[in-house]
Design a protein around this motif. Structure first.
Motif, PDB file in Angstrom:
ATOM      1  N   THR A 247       0.866  -1.181   0.000  1.00 35.01           N
ATOM      2  CA  THR A 247       0.000   0.000   0.000  1.00 35.01           C
ATOM      3  C   THR A 247       0.905   1.233   0.000  1.00 35.01           C
ATOM      4  O   THR A 247       2.112   1.148   0.253  1.00 35.01           O
ATOM      5  CB  THR A 247      -0.908   0.041   1.248  1.00 35.01           C
ATOM      6  N   ARG A 248       0.264   2.375  -0.221  1.00 32.75           N
ATOM      7  CA  ARG A 248       1.018   3.630  -0.203  1.00 32.75           C
ATOM      8  C   ARG A 248       1.694   3.813   1.159  1.00 32.75           C
ATOM      9  O   ARG A 248       2.862   4.192   1.242  1.00 32.75           O
ATOM     10  CB  ARG A 248       0.032   4.777  -0.463  1.00 32.75           C
TER      11      ARG A 248
ATOM     12  N   ILE B 271       3.818  -4.900  -6.764  1.00 40.24           N
ATOM     13  CA  ILE B 271       2.709  -4.055  -7.206  1.00 40.24           C
ATOM     14  C   ILE B 271       2.418  -3.026  -6.126  1.00 40.24           C
ATOM     15  O   ILE B 271       2.320  -3.368  -4.942  1.00 40.24           O
ATOM     16  CB  ILE B 271       1.471  -4.910  -7.500  1.00 40.24           C
ATOM     17  N   THR B 272       2.316  -1.780  -6.539  1.00 35.54           N
ATOM     18  CA  THR B 272       2.115  -0.729  -5.548  1.00 35.54           C
ATOM     19  C   THR B 272       0.722  -0.116  -5.674  1.00 35.54           C
ATOM     20  O   THR B 272      -0.106  -0.318  -4.804  1.00 35.54           O
ATOM     21  CB  THR B 272       3.211   0.335  -5.667  1.00 35.54           C
ATOM     22  N   ASP B 273       0.425   0.540  -6.781  1.00 40.86           N
ATOM     23  CA  ASP B 273      -0.852   1.237  -6.840  1.00 40.86           C
ATOM     24  C   ASP B 273      -1.740   0.755  -7.953  1.00 40.86           C
ATOM     25  O   ASP B 273      -1.296   0.181  -8.935  1.00 40.86           O
ATOM     26  CB  ASP B 273      -0.618   2.735  -6.986  1.00 40.86           C
TER      27      ASP B 273
ATOM     28  N   SER C  47      -1.035  -1.300 -14.143  1.00 36.13           N
ATOM     29  CA  SER C  47      -1.614  -2.361 -13.334  1.00 36.13           C
ATOM     30  C   SER C  47      -3.109  -2.180 -13.091  1.00 36.13           C
ATOM     31  O   SER C  47      -3.660  -2.756 -12.186  1.00 36.13           O
ATOM     32  CB  SER C  47      -0.877  -2.451 -12.004  1.00 36.13           C
ATOM     33  N   ALA C  48      -3.741  -1.322 -13.916  1.00 34.00           N
ATOM     34  CA  ALA C  48      -5.144  -1.012 -13.654  1.00 34.00           C
ATOM     35  C   ALA C  48      -6.045  -2.241 -13.569  1.00 34.00           C
ATOM     36  O   ALA C  48      -6.949  -2.295 -12.767  1.00 34.00           O
ATOM     37  CB  ALA C  48      -5.648  -0.042 -14.702  1.00 34.00           C
ATOM     38  N   ILE C  49      -5.821  -3.242 -14.403  1.00 30.10           N
ATOM     39  CA  ILE C  49      -6.693  -4.417 -14.322  1.00 30.10           C
ATOM     40  C   ILE C  49      -5.941  -5.616 -13.759  1.00 30.10           C
ATOM     41  O   ILE C  49      -6.443  -6.717 -13.721  1.00 30.10           O
ATOM     42  CB  ILE C  49      -7.301  -4.800 -15.689  1.00 30.10           C
ATOM     43  N   GLU C  50      -4.733  -5.334 -13.291  1.00 29.80           N
ATOM     44  CA  GLU C  50      -3.917  -6.465 -12.878  1.00 29.80           C
ATOM     45  C   GLU C  50      -4.426  -7.128 -11.608  1.00 29.80           C
ATOM     46  O   GLU C  50      -4.131  -8.294 -11.356  1.00 29.80           O
ATOM     47  CB  GLU C  50      -2.458  -6.038 -12.704  1.00 29.80           C
TER      48      GLU C  50
ATOM     49  N   ASP D   7     -10.300   1.076  -2.837  1.00 28.19           N
ATOM     50  CA  ASP D   7      -9.715   2.313  -3.347  1.00 28.19           C
ATOM     51  C   ASP D   7      -8.219   2.204  -3.621  1.00 28.19           C
ATOM     52  O   ASP D   7      -7.553   3.187  -3.878  1.00 28.19           O
ATOM     53  CB  ASP D   7      -9.991   3.478  -2.381  1.00 28.19           C
ATOM     54  N   ASP D   8      -7.666   1.004  -3.515  1.00 31.56           N
ATOM     55  CA  ASP D   8      -6.274   0.817  -3.941  1.00 31.56           C
ATOM     56  C   ASP D   8      -6.097  -0.632  -4.392  1.00 31.56           C
ATOM     57  O   ASP D   8      -7.069  -1.408  -4.414  1.00 31.56           O
ATOM     58  CB  ASP D   8      -5.273   1.220  -2.839  1.00 31.56           C
TER      59      ASP D   8
END
Ligand code: CTP
Length: 412
Positions: free
Chosen positions: A35-36, A56-58, A72-75, A105-106
């Motif tokens: 996460t952030r 993977i971060t965000d 990574s929008a659909i990852e 939300d993340d």
């Protein structure tokens, strides 16, 4: 097997690095999602270097891969699908609240909603935050949904206070993973003999009698038992399956060959599982030359094959014997009859005509009939999940039978 570790923003985030290493040593492929908040405590580079996988971060930012950037929008869907387990360690009060409420939300929260794999959370936070009714309610909500909670330890906390809130020990977290994925070594010290697949009974050099067994159920049991620490010998009829890793396979063709292979290996085995679909009859004579066609009807005389299970169960001593019963009617009556007639300890019965059960399917619907009178009807499960449940029942039975023997001995 593949584990996704979700790391959230707490002082204990650095401990996740050690977890990655321990789980890799256990043979798991580990992928890390941060996460952030977590990135305020530890850099993705540490996890990328340790896991050998991109971190993977965000959800919408570029993800960090030690060189290559990947959208990574659909990852999260892909990660959700390839993970066998999601472990969140350390889990902050914030992530627990988000999971409990279904926020997305993340990347990590979205992954939690998208995955159907088991989820383990290992919380770590200040003692008052942990004890707060809001956090405790969230924990209860998650637990009720099947999430496994590895409770925090008591001790000195980074905030200077003392109490519950420290991330549980690495070994405790690894043990929870093993238990959930059935990779705990609870069959260590057991030597297991398993029969699987069909047998082929020859009529002549080109023709034979066989059945529709694929061997999948027996192979699933062999694979699960080896993972759980048993030394496994698999006596297998002809099938189209790979030998599971860590399993020694002995290929046979006929019931007679299977019987010989079993007799040879039975003395050293502590558990024997007979999952093979052994032909009950074989041609009374096998022709050495190919039988020629003529216009007359053909009658072939068959003779019974040896009942390998029943023979093995005659002199079983403390060895646990598990049989299968493939039925097309009266499943309960027939299975209970087989349990008694064959002197078995457990019969795994299925109606092979049911949808999603039996030959060549990847799923099965079985009922486990135990010698101590327990009937356990399982829902439709993958054959590997059925294998795990059979092994769980074997262990339970072993405990019950040992206890009985001991109380009998002390009574005498
Ligand atoms: N079995 C065996 N040797 C045989 C026949 C069966 O070891 N010659 C084992 C199977 O591996 C299974 C159990 O016995 O674990 C029951 O098999 P099943 O075919 O269901 O029962 P049968 O004893 O053959 O009885 P029936 O065909 O009348 O149902």
């Amino acid at each position: 097997m593949r584990i996704t570790i979700g790391v959230t923003g707490g002082v204990a985030a650095y401990k996740a690095a050690e977890l990655v290493r321990l789980l890799q040593q256990d043979g798991f492929t580990v992928e890390v999602v941060m996460t952030r908040g977590a990135r305020e405590f530890i850099t993705p580079l540490t996890f990328a270097a340790l896991s050998g996988q991109k971190v993977i971060t965000d959800l919408f930012e570029k993800s960090f891969s030690g060189g290559a950037n990947v959208e990574s929008a659909i990852e999260h869907i892909a990660v959700a699908q390839r993970s066998d387990l999601l472990l969140v360690a350390p889990a902050t009060a914030d992530i627990l609240a988000k999971f409990a409420r279904g926020m997305a939300d993340d990347f990590l929260t979205t992954l939690y909603l998208a995955t159907t794999a088991p989820v383990i959370v290992a919380p770590a936070m200040n003692v008052n935050m942990w004890n707060h009714p809001a956090t405790q309610e969230n924990i209860e909500m998650l637990r009720a949904r099947g999430v496994k909670i590895v409770n925090p330890d008591e001790g000195y906390l980074a905030c200077g206070m003392t109490g519950a809130g420290r991330l549980a020990g690495q070994q405790e977290i690894v043990a929870a993973v093993r238990q959930t994925l059935h990779t705990q070594k609870d069959f260590e010290g057991e030597t297991m003999l398993i029969t699987a697949g069909p047998t082929c009974e020859d009529l002549d050099p080109v023709r034979y009698l066989t059945n529709r067994s694929s061997g999948k159920m027996g192979y699933a049991v062999a694979e699960a038992a080896a993972r759980r620490g048993a030394k496994v010998s698999l006596v297998s009829g002809p099938v189209n399956l790979e030998t599971p890793s860590g399993v020694e396979r002995f290929a046979v063709r006929t019931a007679e060959e299977m019987r010989h292979a079993v007799v040879d290996r039975l003395p050293e085995s502590t558990i024997a599982i007979f999952a093979a679909a052994v032909a009950d009859y074989r041609p009374a004579e096998t022709q050495t030359k190919k039988m020629k066609r003529n216009r007359e009807p053909l009658t072939i005389r068959f003779e019974p094959t040896p009942d390998i299970l029943a023979e093995a169960a005659q002199t079983k001593g403390e060895r646990l014997i598990v049989g299968f019963a493939a039925e097309t009617e009266l499943v309960v009556e027939n299975a209970r009859k087989k349990l008694a007639a064959k002197n078995a300890d457990l019969i795994v019965a299925n109606d092979v005509t049911a949808e999603g059960a039996g030959f060549d399917h990847d799923t099965n619907i079985v009922t486990l009939f135990s010698r101590d009178g327990r009937d356990l009807a399982l829902p439709k499960l993958s054959k590997s999940a059925v294998a795990q449940r059979i092994l769980d029942e074997v262990l339970r039975l072993r405990g019950v039978l040992r206890h009985k023997t001991e109380s009998h001995r002390s009574a005498v």
